[in-house]
Design an enzyme around this catalytic site. Structure first.
Site, mmCIF file in Angstrom:
data_model
loop_
_atom_site.group_PDB
_atom_site.id
_atom_site.type_symbol
_atom_site.label_atom_id
_atom_site.label_comp_id
_atom_site.label_asym_id
_atom_site.label_seq_id
_atom_site.Cartn_x
_atom_site.Cartn_y
_atom_site.Cartn_z
ATOM 1 N N HIS A 25 52.418 44.828 39.482
ATOM 2 C CA HIS A 25 51.846 43.857 40.406
ATOM 3 C C HIS A 25 50.335 44.000 40.513
ATOM 4 C CE1 HIS A 25 52.543 47.318 43.183
ATOM 5 N NE2 HIS A 25 51.398 46.911 43.705
ATOM 6 N N ARG A 29 44.065 41.611 49.187
ATOM 7 C CA ARG A 29 44.058 41.746 50.643
ATOM 8 C C ARG A 29 43.890 40.357 51.249
ATOM 9 N NH1 ARG A 29 41.498 46.337 48.809
ATOM 10 N NH2 ARG A 29 42.407 48.245 49.618
ATOM 11 N N GLU A 92 51.114 41.148 45.058
ATOM 12 C CA GLU A 92 51.253 41.825 46.339
ATOM 13 C C GLU A 92 50.134 41.345 47.246
ATOM 14 O OE1 GLU A 92 50.089 46.080 48.258
ATOM 15 O OE2 GLU A 92 51.111 46.168 46.320
ATOM 16 N N ASN A 96 46.254 43.688 56.637
ATOM 17 C CA ASN A 96 45.897 44.686 57.642
ATOM 18 C C ASN A 96 45.953 43.988 58.998
ATOM 19 O OD1 ASN A 96 45.202 47.082 56.001
ATOM 20 N ND2 ASN A 96 43.781 45.638 55.088
ATOM 21 N N HIS A 119 39.862 37.385 38.973
ATOM 22 C CA HIS A 119 40.851 36.367 39.313
ATOM 23 C C HIS A 119 42.242 36.804 38.885
ATOM 24 C CE1 HIS A 119 39.726 35.416 35.106
ATOM 25 N NE2 HIS A 119 41.018 35.116 34.989
ATOM 26 N N GLU A 165 42.895 31.354 38.092
ATOM 27 C CA GLU A 165 42.794 30.601 36.845
ATOM 28 C C GLU A 165 44.135 29.926 36.591
ATOM 29 O OE1 GLU A 165 41.717 31.367 32.125
ATOM 30 O OE2 GLU A 165 41.914 33.073 33.481
#
Length: 177
Positions: A25, A29, A92, A96, A119, A165
């Site tokens: 993966h 964030r 993923e 936070n 990207h 992309e």
């Protein structure tokens, strides 16, 4: 499999020690999981395979995939966690806790200075149809397929400003040297 990869300075032959390794993966964030999940599930058709919460550290992980219709996914959470970490090409999203309520909060997109991360990429069956879908969903374009020096390559932004992309593989046969 006879193709062993292109050879360039610095490339070394893999050893038996890395047998079975695979890229599982890529993590981004995110500020607001509701907005990010809406974007990736609606616009790119991804599904959340697993959410893992880490209360003591104040964050959640969302593992998303774009699966084939006939893919068999375990229902039981523990088995699905193992299944998730055996896949290829997952996204993923890491949240936070609390960032969603901070008006001026933003993550660096990797493309502003100083550049770093660039990207992620999705391959689509029909690039024009994808561009029309992005327009219909008010997705922000960085570059359309008919713009710039690299034709047939699209760049859009997600809700956190990360670049995505978008390519149609069979239109890229003459790309590069």
């Amino acid at each position: 499999m006879s193709f062993k990869g292109e050879q360039h300075p610095g490339v070394q032959a893999p050893t038996a020690d890395s047998q079975g390794f695979r890229l599982n993966h890529t993590m981004l964030r995110i500020k607001d999981p509701e907005k990010s999940l809406a974007f990736y599930t609606r616009v790119f058709g991804m599904q959340v395979m697993r959410r893992l919460d880490f209360e003591e550290m104040g964050f959640s992980l969302y593992f998303l995939a774009k699966l084939d219709e006939n893919e068999q996914i375990p229902e039981e959470k523990g088995e699905r966690t193992v299944w998730t970490f055996r896949q290829k090409g997952l996204l993923e999203l890491t949240h936070n806790w609390g960032t969603e309520s901070q008006d001026d909060f933003a993550y660096h997109d990797g493309n502003a200075q100083p550049q770093g991360f660039g990207h992620i990429c999705f391959s689509v069956p029909d690039l024009e149809a994808a561009e029309a879908w992005f327009d219909a969903n008010e997705v922000e374009f960085v570059k359309r397929s008919d713009q710039g020096k690299m034709k047939d390559v699209v760049f859009v932004k997600d809700v956190d400003g990360y670049w995505i992309e978008v390519v149609q593989a069979d239109r890229l046969t003459a790309l590069g040297d």
